[in-house]
Scaffold this motif. Structure first.
Motif, mmCIF file in Angstrom:
data_model
loop_
_atom_site.group_PDB
_atom_site.id
_atom_site.type_symbol
_atom_site.label_atom_id
_atom_site.label_comp_id
_atom_site.label_asym_id
_atom_site.label_seq_id
_atom_site.Cartn_x
_atom_site.Cartn_y
_atom_site.Cartn_z
ATOM 1 N N VAL A 166 0.846 -1.197 0.000
ATOM 2 C CA VAL A 166 0.000 0.000 0.000
ATOM 3 C C VAL A 166 0.876 1.239 0.000
ATOM 4 N N PHE A 167 1.888 1.273 0.874
ATOM 5 C CA PHE A 167 2.784 2.419 0.952
ATOM 6 C C PHE A 167 3.461 2.675 -0.399
ATOM 7 N N GLN A 168 3.987 1.629 -1.022
ATOM 8 C CA GLN A 168 4.672 1.775 -2.302
ATOM 9 C C GLN A 168 3.722 2.305 -3.370
ATOM 10 N N THR A 169 2.525 1.762 -3.417
ATOM 11 C CA THR A 169 1.558 2.205 -4.419
ATOM 12 C C THR A 169 1.114 3.639 -4.163
ATOM 13 N N PHE A 170 1.016 4.027 -2.890
ATOM 14 C CA PHE A 170 0.691 5.416 -2.562
ATOM 15 C C PHE A 170 1.837 6.354 -2.959
ATOM 16 N N LEU A 171 3.085 5.918 -2.783
ATOM 17 C CA LEU A 171 4.213 6.739 -3.238
ATOM 18 C C LEU A 171 4.148 6.959 -4.747
ATOM 19 N N TYR A 172 3.872 5.898 -5.481
ATOM 20 C CA TYR A 172 3.731 6.023 -6.926
ATOM 21 C C TYR A 172 2.575 6.961 -7.269
ATOM 22 N N SER A 173 1.478 6.826 -6.548
ATOM 23 C CA SER A 173 0.315 7.690 -6.781
ATOM 24 C C SER A 173 0.657 9.149 -6.510
ATOM 25 N N ALA A 174 1.468 9.395 -5.480
ATOM 26 C CA ALA A 174 1.886 10.766 -5.157
ATOM 27 C C ALA A 174 2.735 11.347 -6.290
ATOM 28 N N MET A 175 3.607 10.523 -6.859
ATOM 29 C CA MET A 175 4.443 10.993 -7.964
ATOM 30 C C MET A 175 3.593 11.284 -9.200
ATOM 31 N N VAL A 176 2.621 10.423 -9.470
ATOM 32 C CA VAL A 176 1.726 10.635 -10.609
ATOM 33 C C VAL A 176 0.920 11.914 -10.391
ATOM 34 N N ASN A 234 -10.001 7.000 -3.955
ATOM 35 C CA ASN A 234 -9.309 7.998 -4.763
ATOM 36 C C ASN A 234 -8.162 8.597 -3.951
ATOM 37 N N PHE A 235 -6.936 8.379 -4.417
ATOM 38 C CA PHE A 235 -5.761 8.869 -3.715
ATOM 39 C C PHE A 235 -5.767 10.386 -3.550
ATOM 40 N N LYS A 236 -6.347 11.105 -4.493
ATOM 41 C CA LYS A 236 -6.363 12.569 -4.432
ATOM 42 C C LYS A 236 -7.000 13.068 -3.141
ATOM 43 N N ALA A 237 -7.903 12.294 -2.553
ATOM 44 C CA ALA A 237 -8.576 12.687 -1.314
ATOM 45 C C ALA A 237 -7.626 12.703 -0.120
ATOM 46 N N ILE A 238 -6.520 11.972 -0.218
ATOM 47 C CA ILE A 238 -5.589 11.874 0.916
ATOM 48 C C ILE A 238 -4.177 12.294 0.548
ATOM 49 N N GLU A 239 -3.998 12.816 -0.642
ATOM 50 C CA GLU A 239 -2.668 13.149 -1.153
ATOM 51 C C GLU A 239 -1.864 14.030 -0.195
ATOM 52 N N THR A 240 -2.451 15.122 0.252
ATOM 53 C CA THR A 240 -1.735 16.057 1.123
ATOM 54 C C THR A 240 -1.354 15.404 2.442
ATOM 55 N N GLU A 241 -2.286 14.690 3.040
ATOM 56 C CA GLU A 241 -2.011 14.034 4.324
ATOM 57 C C GLU A 241 -0.937 12.955 4.179
ATOM 58 N N PHE A 242 -0.987 12.197 3.079
ATOM 59 C CA PHE A 242 0.031 11.171 2.851
ATOM 60 C C PHE A 242 1.405 11.812 2.694
ATOM 61 N N LEU A 243 1.500 12.865 1.897
ATOM 62 C CA LEU A 243 2.789 13.531 1.687
ATOM 63 C C LEU A 243 3.303 14.152 2.979
ATOM 64 N N ASP A 244 2.410 14.673 3.805
ATOM 65 C CA ASP A 244 2.831 15.171 5.117
ATOM 66 C C ASP A 244 3.458 14.050 5.937
ATOM 67 N N GLY A 245 2.871 12.846 5.857
ATOM 68 C CA GLY A 245 3.423 11.686 6.565
ATOM 69 C C GLY A 245 4.775 11.283 6.025
ATOM 70 N N VAL A 246 4.947 11.337 4.710
ATOM 71 C CA VAL A 246 6.240 10.997 4.091
ATOM 72 C C VAL A 246 7.306 11.992 4.543
ATOM 73 N N ILE A 247 6.984 13.269 4.499
ATOM 74 C CA ILE A 247 7.935 14.303 4.914
ATOM 75 C C ILE A 247 8.289 14.131 6.387
ATOM 76 N N SER A 248 7.312 13.839 7.216
ATOM 77 C CA SER A 248 7.560 13.616 8.641
ATOM 78 C C SER A 248 8.479 12.411 8.847
ATOM 79 N N LEU A 249 8.241 11.346 8.115
ATOM 80 C CA LEU A 249 9.071 10.143 8.213
ATOM 81 C C LEU A 249 10.512 10.440 7.804
#
Length: 157
Positions: free
Chosen positions: A60-70, A111-126
């Protein structure tokens, strides 16, 4: 992606190879193929960043990273659908390859777009935590992970 670590500005460059990207009438479908039996369901977005729970949500994490890049390269896109095609389940009955959440209502549509900002905030925090000079390095409790690790001599395992 810009972020700050140890009082300095830094840039995070994400990269990878997306197995498949499909344009559908519903938006873009970001597909990752897996040969193993990966979980496609997660409870909460924070589980993806939690050290103890992350092993269950790697796909899930990997696919979300790809989704963030897309999403970053297609800002006009209204819908991005992360999917994991599990090769061993291709010919099963009633299999869904969509990533889902049991409890995280912001992702109820898939739809990843609904959580895009929150996911990227988590990536940056990590990433900030990884490079923080204030946080100690902790070895994994799973010593089996160390068997073939190229860095085991550095951490003493």
């Amino acid at each position: 992606f810009l972020f700050e670590v140890n009082g300095q500005k830094a840039t995070l460059n994400l990269g990878g190879i997306i197995d498949r990207l499909d344009r559908t009438d519903k938006g873009l479908r970001v597909v990752d193929y897996k040969t193993g039996k990966d979980k496609l369901v997660f409870d909460d977005l924070q589980d993806l960043f939690h050290p103890e729970k992350a092993k269950d949500t790697k796909a899930v994490f990997q696919t979300f990273l790809y989704s963030a890049m897309v999403a970053r390269h297609n800002p006009q896109e209204l819908a991005i659908w992360p999917m994991v095609y599990q090769v061993n389940d291709f010919f099963g009955t009633g299999n869904s390859f969509s990533v889902k959440s049991n409890k995280y209502t912001a992702f109820a549509s898939g739809n990843f777009k609904a959580i895009e900002t929150e996911f990227l905030d988590g990536v940056i925090s990590l990433v900030t935590d990884i490079f923080s000079e204030k946080l100690p390095f902790n070895q994994t409790a799973e010593t089996k992970n160390c068997e073939y690790c190229p860095y085991k001599m550095i951490c003493g395992r």
